[in-house]
Enzyme design. Structure first.
Site, mmCIF file in Angstrom:
data_model
loop_
_atom_site.group_PDB
_atom_site.id
_atom_site.type_symbol
_atom_site.label_atom_id
_atom_site.label_comp_id
_atom_site.label_asym_id
_atom_site.label_seq_id
_atom_site.Cartn_x
_atom_site.Cartn_y
_atom_site.Cartn_z
ATOM 1 N N LYS A 284 4.392 5.000 -1.571
ATOM 2 C CA LYS A 284 4.427 6.405 -1.998
ATOM 3 C C LYS A 284 5.783 7.030 -1.646
ATOM 4 O O LYS A 284 6.192 8.014 -2.261
ATOM 5 C CB LYS A 284 3.291 7.186 -1.348
ATOM 6 C CG LYS A 284 1.937 6.837 -1.960
ATOM 7 C CD LYS A 284 0.805 7.432 -1.174
ATOM 8 C CE LYS A 284 -0.525 6.875 -1.685
ATOM 9 N NZ LYS A 284 -1.601 7.025 -0.694
ATOM 10 N N GLY B 66 0.793 -1.222 0.000
ATOM 11 C CA GLY B 66 0.000 0.000 0.000
ATOM 12 C C GLY B 66 0.826 1.273 0.000
ATOM 13 O O GLY B 66 1.893 1.365 -0.605
ATOM 14 N N SER B 67 0.309 2.244 0.753
ATOM 15 C CA SER B 67 0.814 3.606 0.658
ATOM 16 C C SER B 67 2.273 3.776 1.045
ATOM 17 O O SER B 67 2.871 4.803 0.763
ATOM 18 C CB SER B 67 -0.030 4.523 1.533
ATOM 19 O OG SER B 67 -1.373 4.434 1.133
ATOM 20 N N THR B 68 2.840 2.796 1.752
ATOM 21 C CA THR B 68 4.264 2.928 2.061
ATOM 22 C C THR B 68 5.067 3.122 0.776
ATOM 23 O O THR B 68 6.124 3.730 0.786
ATOM 24 C CB THR B 68 4.773 1.680 2.784
ATOM 25 O OG1 THR B 68 4.400 0.533 2.011
ATOM 26 C CG2 THR B 68 4.172 1.570 4.183
#
Lengths: 375, 587
Positions: free
Chosen positions: B300, B296-298
């Site tokens: 980013k 997921g967003s990690t």
């Protein structure tokens, strides 16, 4: 036996009153102790070779009675008879020795055994006592008659025997024969100059052997510093004596015999040390010492040089072998394959030792000398 | 030479003692008295020598038997107790704490040819080893051959008890058993050994040859990069979180960002390597290095660093995040929609999927793949473990994949990949292979420069901002300048994302002005509870774990806390946001 009267002039009667009864008793005792020890040592050795536990004891017992008979018969002989027997034995022994080199069975890299009529013989054992007597004869003859080169004949015979033994190879036996020859040479009056020279050469040879031959150096080093190599048998043997202590663990109770590969032959004295203790060991040493020294003392007053030399030769061979065997067992000497007379396992050895001691008994009998007196 | 020959030689007038045979067995007296005298004298000498030798022999026997034979040359340790020679090297942590060692554990065998009574033996044996089956013992004790195992690796007590039975035919073989004093603490990292003491998993398998190397080198224990104190703190906090949030499992890693040394690695549920067979396969699964997840967003972090490093965007640039992106039948939305234009720092701090996707689109597929490849996201991590997962990447990398990978979907990597890439982003841009072995401090550690140091400096500020102002506030630890990134991913089940099965991850580093350690916590399917107001996202579940771990390990690791208000260099972490007067982060 005391039923023989002093005046009994039969063969047996004469024998009984002239033979060295104390030595005879000592020899019989030694044979008895040997029989006990071989029973103790047999099971361990037999188990290692996958034989029936009393294989060695039984084999030894088969030779026990004949050995005693041979000794007694030999002791009845006259000095001349001894000389003839020894001469015949020597010739037969030499032939067998040569035959061994040609047809002998090889065991552990050495040819020492020969099969004659289903019996396995070790001819070198027969040679030992015969050579002592024959060489004594030759030395004495030289003194009787300076024109006869008896000492050279003895030396030639020695070289012949030693050569045959080295070819087997059997260094222990060669050593014994050499010692007999040297002692007789010494007694026969070798000049002190030659002795000094010989000693110097001997020391030089030993030093050279140590410096030049690596395996000799290794053996000596191992003896001087046990930590430097494999001293398993000797170390185990020493443990046997420590285990035994004053009175021993009791017959059959020893454990070291199960660890010693040569417990029934070269290291049988260690079995005695463990099972019977100090007193028994000292008794065995005392018996050997008694036989040797009593023999010497009896011939000191002997007027016949042949008798002196032959008895000295026979006893030297007997005593030296015992000393070396026991010395190795208690680590006084470097390891040397040598059996304990009358005690170690071995039929040929038993019979030959019995013959040798029988001849010794015969020669030390009180006999009428040239001057017609009992000495 | 015979008498006959001799006689023929002796012809002449010389005194012939053979001539006197009629007188009986008497040998002639020597003509010359001198040789006889010499012989007699010398006989005394020989006798004396013999007597002396026998006396020496006798005293030696007394000395040996009664006094032990004081033998200076004799080695004193003639019957030494068996020295403990271990067949497998010990394993210690970076400070020398024992993690794995061997204990002697004899094994029982039977030589059926020597068994006297198999049934009696079986009955007696079962008194000492009740777990054995009577029939099995009898069957083995009557089998053919001369060697059958009965039981491997006995305890000293069992060994004693069986020995005491004195059963003929039953013997022991000296063996060793691997022992892990810390139990399950290092279960997945160390792995375990089989009955023959060879590694079956984990480090024990990976460096089995080195550990069982029969040369001198093996005497020295193998030192790992682990720190048992850090491992314990991580294990403790993760276990508590798993219990609190009733998670299916968890993974956690602490990594030295400069050396690549793994200080701690935990995978839950775990097992006891001392008795590895008691647990299920799930417990043996190493989530930290083997399991691959959409994190997921990690991701980013990587997308933003990539866009900044390629110069595609600057800190003052931004993207319109008012509307979801619709592509190929999917809609990319924000989880925390702001419905406005967002600057690059805001996109990162508020974790905007739309913004990240647009950044990645501007970078382009080719450069994105090259970048992720350089970060090591496409290959299994090269580390001293047999259990390393191979990342799952899109088979055909289309534009939609570029967009979803930007926020960590459509690509599955291991937590180890994530923390490795994260360390690269914050440590100045140098990627080093992570290791479980203690590094030699003097030996230079080679690495490859993946992003520029300036990009790394910006990323540190942005990551710190996430903790001070964004989704990772609960990871804040006073004085340690934590910076990190949350990642809450919906787990794909049967090809569909389930919004109630989350994978909550927080990856962080500290202190952010000069990062030294990276910490990762991942919770598998945590469920919100009262304290989190029902939320199960990374900010609520994983971030607090990381915060607590840092608060526990930072003092242990010698990281000095700073007063955040007066810390020199605070301006390093200031981020100015375009079009606004206020500073988003004051530190």
């Amino acid at each position: 036996m005391s039923s023989f009267s002093r005046t009994d002039t039969s063969v047996l009667g004469r024998w009984w009153w002239t033979v060295d009864r104390w030595a005879l008793v000592a020899l019989i005792l030694l044979i008895g102790i040997g029989a006990i020890l071989i029973m103790a040592a047999s099971p361990g050795a037999a188990a290692r070779m996958g034989l029936d536990p009393f294989h060695f004891a039984r084999h030894q017992f088969v030779f026990l009675a004949p050995a005693i008979v041979v000794m007694l018969l030999a002791s009845v002989m006259t000095p001349i008879g001894v000389r003839r027997t020894a001469t015949i034995g020597f010739v037969v022994g030499l032939i067998l020795l040569a035959a061994t080199l040609l047809f002998g069975a090889e065991l552990n890299g050495a040819k020492r055994w020969i099969s004659v009529a289903g019996l396995t013989l070790q001819p070198s054992e027969l040679i030992k006592p015969s050579f002592a007597v024959v060489a004594a004869w030759m030395f004495a003859e030289h003194k009787n008659n300076a024109a006869f080169p008896g000492h050279w004949v003895a030396t030639l015979l020695f070289i012949l025997v030693a050569g045959l033994l080295i070819f087997q190879p059997d260094i222990g036996m060669t050593f014994t024969v050499t010692a007999v020859w040297l002692v007789q040479l010494f007694l026969a009056g070798l000049s002190l100059l030659w002795i000094a020279l010989g000693a110097a050469i001997l020391v030089g040879a030993i030093a050279a052997a140590y410096l030049l031959l690596p395996h000799v150096a290794s053996r000596v080093d191992r003896f001087l510093d046990p930590a430097s190599g494999d001293t398993y048998q000797v170390d185990t043997s020493l443990d046997a004596f420590r285990n035994g202590g004053l009175l021993g663990r009791g017959p059959g109770e020893g454990v070291v015999k199960n660890l010693l590969p040569d417990a029934h032959t070269d290291f049988i004295f260690a079995v005695a040390g463990e099972e019977l203790g100090v007193f028994a060991c000292l008794a065995i040493v005392g018996l050997f010492a008694f036989i040797v020294l009593r023999g010497f003392s009896r011939v000191v007053r002997e007027a016949n040089l042949f008798v002196v030399l032959a008895v000295a030769g026979l006893l030297t061979q007997f005593g030296l072998q015992a000393l070396i065997n026991m010395g190795v067992t208690v680590r006084l000497l470097p390891t040397k394959g040598m059996t304990l007379p009358f005690v170690s396992y071995g039929g040929s050895s038993l019979l030959a030792t019995a013959l040798g001691m029988g001849m010794m008994l015969a020669l030390t009998r009180r006999h009428v000398s040239h001057r017609g007196l009992l000495v | 030479m015979t008498d006959l020959a001799l006689r023929s030689w002796r012809s002449g007038a010389k005194p012939d003692y053979f001539a006197s045979r009629a007188r009986g067995p008497v040998l002639s007296e020597n003509r010359n008295r001198r040789p006889l005298e010499t012989a007699r004298t010398r006989l005394l000498v020989a006798g004396a020598v013999f007597a002396l030798c026998f006396a020496v022999l006798g005293s030696r026997i007394i000395d040996l038997s009664l006094l032990g034979g004081a033998d200076a040359n004799r080695p004193t340790a003639h019957a030494p107790t068996a020295t403990l020679t271990l067949a497998r090297a010990d394993i210690v942590d970076r400070n020398g704490t024992l993690l794995a060692t061997n204990l002697p554990a004899p094994s029982l065998y039977v030589d059926p040819t020597m068994v006297l009574d198999a049934e009696e033996a079986a009955d007696k044996l079962r008194a000492a080893l009740p777990e054995l089956d009577r029939d099995t013992i009898i069957q083995r004790a009557t089998a053919g051959g001369r060697f059958v195992w009965i039981k491997r690796n006995l305890t000293p007590n069992q060994h004693y008890e069986i020995n005491r039975l004195g059963l003929p035919g039953f013997g022991f073989v000296r063996e060793e058993r691997r022992v892990y004093p810390h139990g399950p603490l290092f279960a997945h990292a160390l792995g375990f050994t089989g009955v023959d003491n060879h590694g079956l998993s984990g480090l024990e398998k990976a460096i089995d040859e080195a550990l069982s190397d029969p040369t001198e080198a093996r005497r020295a224990p193998v030192a790992l990069s682990f720190d048992v104190r850090v491992q314990h703190a991580l294990h403790d906090e993760l276990s508590a979180a798993v219990a609190d949030f009733r998670a299916k499992g968890a993974a956690g890693i602490v990594l030295d960002v400069d050396t690549g040394e793994v200080l701690a690695m935990v995978s839950l549920p775990d097992f006891d390597p001392n008795a590895p067979t008691l647990n299920t396969a799930a417990a043996h699964f190493n989530r930290a290095s083997l399991g691959v997840y959409e994190l997921g967003s990690t991701f980013k972090t990587f997308t933003t660093a990539m866009a900044l490093d390629y110069g595609v965007v600057g800190l003052n640039d931004g993207y319109d995040a008012t509307k979801p992106i619709r592509i190929a039948g999917y809609a990319i939305r924000d989880d925390h929609p702001k419905n406005r234009w967002l600057s690059v720092p805001e996109i990162f701090v508020y974790s905007s999927n739309i913004g990240a996707a647009k950044m990645a689109a501007d970078v382009g597929t080719t450069r994105q793949r090259a970048f992720l490849d350089k970060l090591g996201m496409f290959a299994p991590i090269a580390i001293e473990l047999p259990e390393t997962g191979r990342p799952l990447t899109p088979k055909h990398w289309r534009e939609i994949n570029t967009l979803t990978v930007a926020f960590g979907h459509g690509i599955a990597v291991t937590p180890l990949h994530l923390i490795d890439g994260f360390a690269t982003i914050v440590n100045g841009g140098i990627r080093r292979a992570p290791t479980l072995l203690k590094r030699d401090l003097d030996a230079p550690t080679d690495g490859t420069q993946v992003i520029r140091p300036e990009t790394s400096a910006i990323m540190r500020r942005l990551l710190h901002l996430v903790v001070t102002d964004g989704t990772g506030k609960q990871a804040a630890v006073a004085g340690y300048l934590v910076g990190g990134k949350t990642g809450t991913a919906e787990k794909a089940v049967n090809g569909r994302y389930k919004n109630n099965a989350l994978l909550s991850t927080f990856v962080a580093a500290f202190p952010m002005n000069a990062p030294r350690y990276a910490v990762l916590a991942m919770l598998d399917e945590p469920r919100g509870n009262e304290s989190t107001f029902g939320f199960a996202g990374a900010g609520w579940t994983a971030a607090p774990v990381v915060g607590r771990v840092i608060s526990r390990i930072a003092p242990l690791l010698g990281v000095e806390p700073v007063n955040e208000e007066i810390a020199p260099g605070r301006n390093d972490l200031v981020v100015h946001i375009n079009g606004r007067s206020r500073q988003l982060a004051s530190f």
